[in-house]
Write an enzyme that holds these catalytic residues in place. Sequence first.
Site, PDB file in Angstrom:
ATOM      1  CB  SER A 191      64.587  43.859 -50.853  1.00 63.36           C
ATOM      2  OG  SER A 191      65.523  44.247 -51.815  1.00 63.36           O
ATOM      3  CG  ASP A 234      69.303  43.079 -52.684  1.00 60.57           C
ATOM      4  OD1 ASP A 234      69.495  42.116 -53.449  1.00 60.57           O
ATOM      5  OD2 ASP A 234      68.235  43.711 -52.645  1.00 60.57           O
ATOM      6  CG  ASP A 258      65.463  40.436 -53.012  1.00 61.08           C
ATOM      7  OD1 ASP A 258      66.381  41.268 -53.016  1.00 61.08           O
ATOM      8  OD2 ASP A 258      64.362  40.642 -53.548  1.00 61.08           O
ATOM      9  CG  ASP A 294      65.855  42.501 -56.115  1.00 61.15           C
ATOM     10  OD1 ASP A 294      66.660  42.880 -55.226  1.00 61.15           O
ATOM     11  OD2 ASP A 294      64.651  42.822 -56.105  1.00 61.15           O
TER      12      ASP A 294
END
Length: 448
Positions: free
Chosen positions: A103, A242, A244, A246
Amino acid sequence: MSRKLFGTDGVRGEANQGHMTAEMALRLGAAAGRYFRRAGTNGHRVVIGKDTRLSGYMFENALTAGLTSTGMNVLLLGPVPTPAVGYLTRSMRADLGIMISASHNPAKDNGIKFFGPDGFKLSDEAEMEIEAMLEGEIRLAIPDNIGRAKRIDDGLGRYVEYAKTTFPARDRMSGLKVVVDCANGAAYKAAPQVLWELGCEVIPVGVSPNGYNINDRVGSTHTETCAEAVVAHGADLGISLDGDADRVMIIDETGRVADGDQIMALFAHRWAEKGILRGGALVATVMSNLGLERFLQGHGIGLERTKVGDRYVVERMRAGGFNLGGEQSGHIVMTDYATTGDGLMAGLQFLLAMAETGKRASDLVRQFDTVPQLLKNVRYQAGQEPLNDARVQKVIAEAESRLAGQGRLLIRKSGTEPLIRVMAECEDDKVLEACVDAVVEAVTVAAG
């Protein structure tokens, strides 16, 4: 049984250190494969996506080896956003979805997140069962039943087309200039493509991943980069994702940043007015600002609080029939569209608000005045329990007493890093700082 491997968002840590090794990933893949083969009836498929970290190749191969050894057929998506894995797991009728990502963490870290066949992240109970399987011998498939692996070329395209269907005002996007910061991460292809195909003039930032630069002075944890680009290009909006994708932060045309609380306030108010906010409430975590709570109360909207972690937000949403939730950190969960936080789709919803109201981003990013909030982190070593120290507990009790009636104190362990997070809210800045600093000092001493 307590969880040793899984945190609040899958398994995470520094690549090639501790439990984040290729060997562990192989065993984890085998355990997950055996767990889902036990109940799966769809041909035993698993889809695997990843972000742009160098270590992603290593974990992708190791997981594939473990999964195929138990008879799972692996479909490799390559770099795609985390929400794309949730969507494609369900869309492609897979038994299991896996996202390889840490992440917002730096490039040296990595993580492994699991999704069930419904596209939602696994429950605590399922993760504990997989952990338990790691403790023993994992039954492998017989030679004739070993799984196959192949790369899927159209996974990203499927997600792009689906994301576009969530935006009904395409004819009003022409001429809108949008900066999108992809953090050199998983959305570096998808996000600019979606926005351009919807009619925006797109200024891409953080779209040159090299394996090492994910989240490096770009993305939702470094919003100054996106803000500078918005101002420099005279853009109407900035969407900062960010690693990833999400999470999202929204930047208005002046460079001002709206965090997850402000975004959720806007969406909750709009959805309530439209009559589409299910359950009449927003689901957020204990970290969300008191100002958000007061704003919602003023508009007759409830607030359901959960533990920190978007998976706990989603669990409460599903249990209570709510369709909007998220975190101050930028996870915006809209279960009408996605099974997890989706930064790109949240950005599209913000653009929709601009299109439908005719207002500038600066008129929408500040929905309420925040109560002053201070968060500090204390790092500790594995095996330590500084919060159990008697002196720490005494200082915490004193701080809570001092804040009573005018604020609140929240202390918790991070679920993804060895950190104690100390957060307080209070209208009096001096009291706020004094309380946080006292707790931080006590925890620091206890942690050595």
